[in-house]
Design an enzyme around this catalytic site. Structure first.
Site, PDB file in Angstrom:
ATOM      1  N   GLU A 135      83.652  30.234  23.446  1.00  0.00           N
ATOM      2  CA  GLU A 135      84.693  30.419  22.642  1.00  0.00           C
ATOM      3  C   GLU A 135      85.764  31.078  23.556  1.00  0.00           C
ATOM      4  O   GLU A 135      85.431  32.122  23.937  1.00  0.00           O
ATOM      5  CB  GLU A 135      84.085  31.501  21.635  1.00  0.00           C
ATOM      6  N   HIS A 141      83.536  30.660  11.235  1.00  0.00           N
ATOM      7  CA  HIS A 141      83.185  31.802  10.316  1.00  0.00           C
ATOM      8  C   HIS A 141      84.242  32.990  10.737  1.00  0.00           C
ATOM      9  O   HIS A 141      84.152  33.953   9.891  1.00  0.00           O
ATOM     10  CB  HIS A 141      81.864  32.385  10.927  1.00  0.00           C
ATOM     11  N   ASP A 183      79.973  33.607  23.238  1.00  0.00           N
ATOM     12  CA  ASP A 183      81.134  34.587  22.396  1.00  0.00           C
ATOM     13  C   ASP A 183      82.205  35.198  23.379  1.00  0.00           C
ATOM     14  O   ASP A 183      81.565  35.589  24.403  1.00  0.00           O
ATOM     15  CB  ASP A 183      80.066  35.532  21.700  1.00  0.00           C
TER      16      ASP A 183
HETATM   17  C1  NOJ Z   1      84.042  36.341  18.078  1.00  0.00           C
HETATM   18  C2  NOJ Z   1      83.450  36.010  16.805  1.00  0.00           C
HETATM   19  O1  NOJ Z   1      83.398  34.797  16.415  1.00  0.00           O
HETATM   20  C3  NOJ Z   1      83.342  36.775  15.960  1.00  0.00           C
HETATM   21  O2  NOJ Z   1      82.887  36.767  14.432  1.00  0.00           O
HETATM   22  C4  NOJ Z   1      83.152  38.243  16.108  1.00  0.00           C
HETATM   23  O3  NOJ Z   1      83.772  39.405  15.546  1.00  0.00           O
HETATM   24  C5  NOJ Z   1      83.556  38.535  17.605  1.00  0.00           C
HETATM   25  N1  NOJ Z   1      83.670  37.647  18.713  1.00  0.00           N
HETATM   26  C6  NOJ Z   1      83.078  39.838  18.362  1.00  0.00           C
HETATM   27  O4  NOJ Z   1      81.655  39.375  18.885  1.00  0.00           O
END
Ligand code: NOJ
Length: 553
Positions: free
Chosen positions: A243, A309, A201
């Site tokens: 990500e 998501h 993440d």
């Molecule tokens: C990216 C995630 O995909 C998202 O859902 C989340 O709110 C943020 N990072 C914070 O962790």
């Protein structure tokens, strides 16, 4: 290139424990429920599951606010259930990757609770503090419109703490060697319990310099190498999927020029331009995005996706392009989010039109990379725009037309099941679609099967073929004397094209992989094709038959 790199040609399926399948009737999905759906997933053909965060959490950000890295939230089960689950996956040849949320913790995490107590706490330097309000406190918010600042004053701590995301998600001081050691320990823990890697993440923020005086954060790319080395020492085939919504010029920094950093990254550049291509029936900017993200180390791979998501982030398009996508797929303000994206699911964006859904998925499955599907998209689930922010696209999986879509026996599911109307569980559910040969579910199963039989896409190099039609994207992949040609008509009108495909000097016969409609070249070596509105074709030509070649190992 050795074929052991499983992620180069995987089919990844992302799901959230809370909304997938509830086994104990408390309204919240759980590991035992998921376990019962493993045969469904195996039947669909996916080869890797990506689980959203399932560790103990106050759940203020769908679990992306973790309060204990070494456990399973009791709502979902126990560590024992988790191991049963990974074992069940292993028996079915399905790998598991899990979210690794290490840029920040929940503010309820014991580390933060201790850090707040004062400068003497062992954990004080695990977070990022300032005595005064930093000048840039109102800059760099990830959730503009909802999140007010990136620094918040904590009375007990008598200081300001940094949070790139919501204020209940204090950033870890990732430059601190003690924190880094702990992060590796977390990875080691879950690897030992059977996972094949992590969806990391918020990678650009993990590696950014942080502090009250940091006006231009700089990425500490070496950290990525440390992560990779560690996971690979522990387990040779472990994979890290980042990500990182970054510009193409930075891609190589994330992959590592020697292929020694992230194994995979989501291709956000292509994702946004793909939606533009579908909105404008214009392949041009998508082709540029594909070319711009072409360079990557041989062992690296892109993750190709349509929706996830989160919101569909359109921040990298030009204003005019973004306006085009908004107009086509999310015209109302309530469909948009954070001044940059659309929060709807895919099916409602495309009016539930199966021709367009097939086109979109056919594109995703044939883009250079590994496809990543979001649960529910295989049956064309809709959204509930009455729910706040991104929750609208996180409603429970619709399994059948039983009450609550067969997701739970409880009357109070964790999020409302979509009921009634074009996308309600009464009409859109997995049970109905299994019985209908022409359903989206059965189509998805067939296309996954075909994608697995086209390893050229994952392993090979692509070229864009000239069609003279901006509405049509034609690509060719070559790998080990085999070639695949994929053609997509983005427009709502039929398109006729004349295609030249060279194969060992002469123009080859194109064998249609999805129907009996093969194409032979004319005397000039051209293929004259007519693609119906939103039509798509997958062709193969080349030397050895794929199934023969497979036994090469
Ligand atoms: C990216 C995630 O995909 C998202 O859902 C989340 O709110 C943020 N990072 C914070 O962790």
């Amino acid at each position: 290139m050795i074929k052991d790199l499983w992620y180069k040609n995987a089919v990844i399926y992302n799901l959230s424990l809370a909304t997938y399948m509830d086994s104990d009737g408390d309204g919240i999905g759980d590991f035992q429920g998921l376990q019962r759906r493993l045969d469904y997933l195996q039947g669909l053909g996916v080869t890797c599951l990506w689980l959203g965060p399932f560790q103990p959490s106050p759940m203020k950000d769908d679990g992306y606010d973790i309060s204990d890295y070494y456990n399973v939230d009791p709502r979902y089960g126990t560590l024992g259930d988790f191991v049963e689950f990974t074992h069940g996956c292993k028996q079915r040849g399905i790998r598991v990757i899990i979210d690794l949320v290490i840029n920040h913790t929940s503010n309820e995490h014991p580390w933060f609770q201790s850090a707040r107590k004062g400068p003497d706490s062992k954990y004080r330097d695990w977070y990022v503090w300032s005595d005064r309000k930093p000048e840039n406190a109102d800059q760099g918010m990830v959730f503009p419109g909802v999140q007010k600042s990136t620094w918040t004053y904590d009375r007990q701590a008598r200081g300001w703490y940094f949070h790139r995301f919501y204020d209940f998600q204090p950033d870890l001081n990732t430059a601190n060697p003690e924190v880094q050691a702990e992060l590796l320990k977390i990875m080691g823990f879950w690897i030992e319990l059977g996972v094949s890697g992590f969806r990391m993440d918020a990678v650009p923020f993990i590696i950014a310099t942080k502090g009250p005086d940091v006006t231009r954060p700089e990425e500490q790319f070496d950290m990525l190498r440390t992560f990779r080395e560690f996971v690979q020492w522990r387990q040779g085939d472990a994979m890290l999927l980042a990500e990182a919504n970054v510009l193409p010029e930075d891609d190589m920094e994330y992959f590592g020029r020697d292929g020694d950093r992230m194994h995979m990254m989501f291709n956000f550049q292509v994702n946004q331009h793909l939606f533009y291509a579908m909105a404008a029936a214009d392949a041009g900017p998508l082709v540029k995005a594909l070319e711009a993200t072409k360079p990557r180390p041989a062992s690296a791979q892109w993750g190709c996706f349509l929706r996830n998501h989160d919101e569909l982030d359109l921040g990298r398009l030009t204003d005019a392009q973004r306006a085009t996508v908004f107009a086509a797929f999310g015209p109302e303000p309530g469909m948009q989010l954070y001044d940059r994206g659309i929060r709807r699911r895919l099916a409602p964006m495309l009016n539930g039109d199966q021709r367009r859904l097939e086109l979109a998925y056919s594109l995703m499955f044939t883009l250079p990379g590994t496809p990543v599907i979001r649960y529910g998209d295989e049956i064309g689930m809709g959204d509930d725009l009455s729910l706040p922010e991104r929750n609208c696209a996180r409603t429970p999986m619709q399994w059948s037309d039983e009450p609550q879509g067969g997701f739970t026996k409880s009357d109070t599911p964790v999020l409302p099941v979509i009921s009634g109307g074009a996308f309600g569980y009464q009409r859109i559910n997995a049970a109905h679609q299994r019985r209908d040969p022409s359903s989206l579910l059965n189509w998805t199963e067939r296309i996954i099967r075909m994608r697995k039989e086209c390893p050229e896409i994952g392993w090979g190099d692509f070229r864009i073929l000239d069609t003279n039609r901006p509405e049509v994207l034609a690509m060719r992949y070559d790998w080990r004397n085999n070639s695949v040609v994929v053609i997509h008509n983005l427009s709502d009108r039929p398109q006729d094209l004349s295609l030249v495909v060279h194969g060992e000097g002469k123009s080859p016969r194109l064998v249609n992989l999805l129907s009996e409609d093969h194409s032979d070249p004319d005397e000039d070596g051209r293929h004259d094709l007519v693609l119906e509105a939103y039509g798509y074709r997958w062709f193969r030509f080349g030397g050895l038959d794929y199934l023969l070649r497979r036994s090469e190992g």
